[in-house]
Design an enzyme around this catalytic site. Structure first.
Site, PDB file in Angstrom:
ATOM      1  N   ARG A   1       0.864  -1.184   0.000  1.00 41.55           N
ATOM      2  CA  ARG A   1       0.000   0.000   0.000  1.00 41.55           C
ATOM      3  C   ARG A   1       0.898   1.230   0.000  1.00 41.55           C
ATOM      4  O   ARG A   1       2.117   1.129  -0.022  1.00 41.55           O
ATOM      5  CB  ARG A   1      -1.031  -0.016   1.149  1.00 41.55           C
ATOM      6  CG  ARG A   1      -0.700  -0.780   2.399  1.00 41.55           C
ATOM      7  CD  ARG A   1       0.471  -0.261   3.149  1.00 41.55           C
ATOM      8  NE  ARG A   1       0.348   1.137   3.427  1.00 41.55           N
ATOM      9  CZ  ARG A   1       1.351   1.961   3.640  1.00 41.55           C
ATOM     10  NH1 ARG A   1       2.601   1.527   3.621  1.00 41.55           N
ATOM     11  NH2 ARG A   1       1.172   3.237   3.872  1.00 41.55           N
ATOM     12  N   GLY A   2       0.284   2.419   0.053  1.00 41.92           N
ATOM     13  CA  GLY A   2       1.063   3.661  -0.075  1.00 41.92           C
ATOM     14  C   GLY A   2       0.993   4.094  -1.532  1.00 41.92           C
ATOM     15  O   GLY A   2       1.219   3.288  -2.447  1.00 41.92           O
ATOM     16  N   ALA A   3       0.698   5.392  -1.752  1.00 38.61           N
ATOM     17  CA  ALA A   3       0.401   5.874  -3.104  1.00 38.61           C
ATOM     18  C   ALA A   3       1.513   5.574  -4.122  1.00 38.61           C
ATOM     19  O   ALA A   3       1.260   4.970  -5.173  1.00 38.61           O
ATOM     20  CB  ALA A   3       0.085   7.364  -3.046  1.00 38.61           C
TER      21      ALA A   3
ATOM     22  N   ARG B   1      -7.903   0.487  -6.310  1.00 36.45           N
ATOM     23  CA  ARG B   1      -8.072   1.510  -5.272  1.00 36.45           C
ATOM     24  C   ARG B   1      -8.240   2.869  -5.968  1.00 36.45           C
ATOM     25  O   ARG B   1      -7.456   3.207  -6.863  1.00 36.45           O
ATOM     26  CB  ARG B   1      -6.855   1.544  -4.324  1.00 36.45           C
ATOM     27  CG  ARG B   1      -6.650   0.228  -3.571  1.00 36.45           C
ATOM     28  CD  ARG B   1      -5.657   0.374  -2.427  1.00 36.45           C
ATOM     29  NE  ARG B   1      -6.230   1.102  -1.312  1.00 36.45           N
ATOM     30  CZ  ARG B   1      -5.511   1.534  -0.272  1.00 36.45           C
ATOM     31  NH1 ARG B   1      -4.205   1.328  -0.226  1.00 36.45           N
ATOM     32  NH2 ARG B   1      -6.096   2.170   0.717  1.00 36.45           N
TER      33      ARG B   1
ATOM     34  N   GLN C   1      -1.421   1.479  10.140  1.00 36.50           N
ATOM     35  CA  GLN C   1      -0.190   1.633   9.342  1.00 36.50           C
ATOM     36  C   GLN C   1       0.905   2.343  10.145  1.00 36.50           C
ATOM     37  O   GLN C   1       2.087   2.144   9.895  1.00 36.50           O
ATOM     38  CB  GLN C   1      -0.472   2.433   8.066  1.00 36.50           C
ATOM     39  CG  GLN C   1      -1.280   1.712   7.016  1.00 36.50           C
ATOM     40  CD  GLN C   1      -2.751   2.022   7.128  1.00 36.50           C
ATOM     41  OE1 GLN C   1      -3.271   2.332   8.212  1.00 36.50           O
ATOM     42  NE2 GLN C   1      -3.471   1.927   6.025  1.00 36.50           N
TER      43      GLN C   1
ATOM     44  N   ASP D   1      -2.003  11.133  -0.958  1.00 34.38           N
ATOM     45  CA  ASP D   1      -2.434  10.200  -2.008  1.00 34.38           C
ATOM     46  C   ASP D   1      -2.839  10.916  -3.288  1.00 34.38           C
ATOM     47  O   ASP D   1      -2.809  10.341  -4.371  1.00 34.38           O
ATOM     48  CB  ASP D   1      -3.586   9.335  -1.503  1.00 34.38           C
ATOM     49  CG  ASP D   1      -3.076   8.319  -0.504  1.00 34.38           C
ATOM     50  OD1 ASP D   1      -2.884   8.690   0.667  1.00 34.38           O
ATOM     51  OD2 ASP D   1      -2.797   7.175  -0.914  1.00 34.38           O
TER      52      ASP D   1
ATOM     53  N   LYS E   1      -4.376   9.602   4.405  1.00 34.60           N
ATOM     54  CA  LYS E   1      -5.036   8.659   5.308  1.00 34.60           C
ATOM     55  C   LYS E   1      -6.013   9.340   6.251  1.00 34.60           C
ATOM     56  O   LYS E   1      -5.734  10.424   6.767  1.00 34.60           O
ATOM     57  CB  LYS E   1      -3.936   7.925   6.094  1.00 34.60           C
ATOM     58  CG  LYS E   1      -4.416   6.927   7.113  1.00 34.60           C
ATOM     59  CD  LYS E   1      -5.344   5.872   6.534  1.00 34.60           C
ATOM     60  CE  LYS E   1      -4.772   5.154   5.320  1.00 34.60           C
ATOM     61  NZ  LYS E   1      -5.809   4.406   4.566  1.00 34.60           N
TER      62      LYS E   1
END
Ligand code: MRU
Length: 343
Positions: free
Chosen positions: A47-49, A90, A199, A240, A251
């Site tokens: 995950r993470g942009a 996503r 996270q 993001d 987030k």
């Protein structure tokens, strides 16, 4: 040395750290197909942009390996289906669409010049590797741009994970912290645990402790009272998607943190690479916000923490208006909006 979240395996699969298992176990997984990469993105194995953009690009390469001998049209038709599959995983991080568009354009270019399956595939592999390498370089430049925000003795507060586990390099929000630590400066980091998926406590605290950087995990509700006690020098978070006017999605929980920082006069910075800017969006109202399963809120580590009959509302991101942001730490330096395609 920070951790490396993604790599090619020797056989050409996409090698990731399964982030669901952290901090208990460090498990590597080789994703052999675009379907496996799409599933990994959807289920937060990674995950993470920036990282989901890199993974999607690499997933297209893994997913078209068997098509190298295919004629151009068959290759491109399959590629389009895989792009649609990955794009649907996503909605909020623009890096995903940015990386997929870049891969599609590269394939079209080679095909337009008469290239067949092998030539298109080789170009896709080169572009995916470039997207990863460029992200690594952008992280370092973000770290250099943000280094003046972290003089010796600074206490930083961060939210979620915008570190090595979210990018192809040393992270975005954590990059100035890594470079300050490397330069011998003393840095303390308050890490919001970041409910519901944690996270912050599971990932940020893990990678910082791996690097020997002092950190203190706090429940998300603690940030306000720390600021009231003047115990936070600066807040640095990732993003993001950043709209042209500087509003940005990150987030869930970032927006209240920004309002708290503004109220207490604590500088609040958003750190992100150019690939996170969506210059086509005038402001944050148009950013699509992912809604995730209620179970993420109603359970912790598989144990129920709410009655089965209760509903749960679980937006994964919120939008922070630009007026609360002191500055944007980017690969092009410390900047202010409005943003074009490059900050
Ligand atoms: O749901 P996640 O874990 O993908 O959300 C990640 C974040 O919100 C990060 O802060 C953001 O992607 C920036 S990562 C450099």
């Amino acid at each position: 040395m920070s951790v490396q979240a993604i790599a090619w395996s020797p056989s050409g699969a996409v090698r990731i750290i399964d982030q669901r298992a952290l901090p208990d176990a460090r498990i590597e997984r080789d994703l052999e197909s675009a379907d496996a990469v799409a599933d990994a993105i959807r289920t937060l194995q990674l995950r993470g942009a920036p990282l989901i953009g890199i993974a999607a690009a690499m997933g297209l390469v893994a997913g078209t390996r068997e098509l190298r001998a295919a004629p151009r049209d068959a290759f491109l038709a399959r590629l389009d289906r895989l792009v649609a599959l990955l794009a649907a995983t996503r909605p909020t991080a623009v890096n995903l669409r940015w990386a997929l568009d870049r891969m599609s354009r590269a394939a079209q270019e080679v095909a337009g010049a008469g290239g067949e399956g092998t030539a298109i595939w080789e170009r896709l592999r080169a572009v995916a590797t470039a997207i990863w390498e460029e992200d690594r370089a952008m992280c370092r430049r973000i770290g250099e741009a943000g280094l003046p925000l972290v003089p010796d003795g600074t206490t930083v507060l961060t939210h979620c994970n915008a570190g090595a586990l979210a990018t192809g390099g040393i992270g975005t929000a954590l990059a100035p912290i890594y470079l300050a630590h490397d330069a011998g400066r003393r840095v303390q980091v308050f890490v919001d645990e970041t409910r519901p998926v944690l996270q912050g406590s599971r990932l940020t605290a893990w990678e910082l402790t791996q690097a020997g950087i002092a950190c203190t995990v706090i429940a998300d509700a603690v940030a306000g009272s720390l600021m009231r006690q003047a115990a936070v020098d600066v807040v640095i978070v990732g993003a993001d998607r950043i709209a042209a006017n500087g509003d940005f999605a990150n987030k869930i929980g970032t927006y209240p943190l920004a309002v708290l920082a503004w109220h207490h006069g604590v500088p609040f910075y958003c750190a992100a690479p150019s690939s996170t800017i969506d210059a086509a969006l005038p402001d944050g109202d148009g950013i699509p916000i992912e809604q995730r399963a209620p179970e993420e809120v109603k359970t912790i580590a598989g144990r129920a923490v709410a009655p089965a009959a209760a509903a749960a509302f679980n937006p994964a991101f919120d939008v922070t208006p630009a007026r609360y942001v002191t500055g944007y730490v980017t690969d092009c330096g410390l900047v202010k909006p409005p943003f074009g395609a490059d900050p």
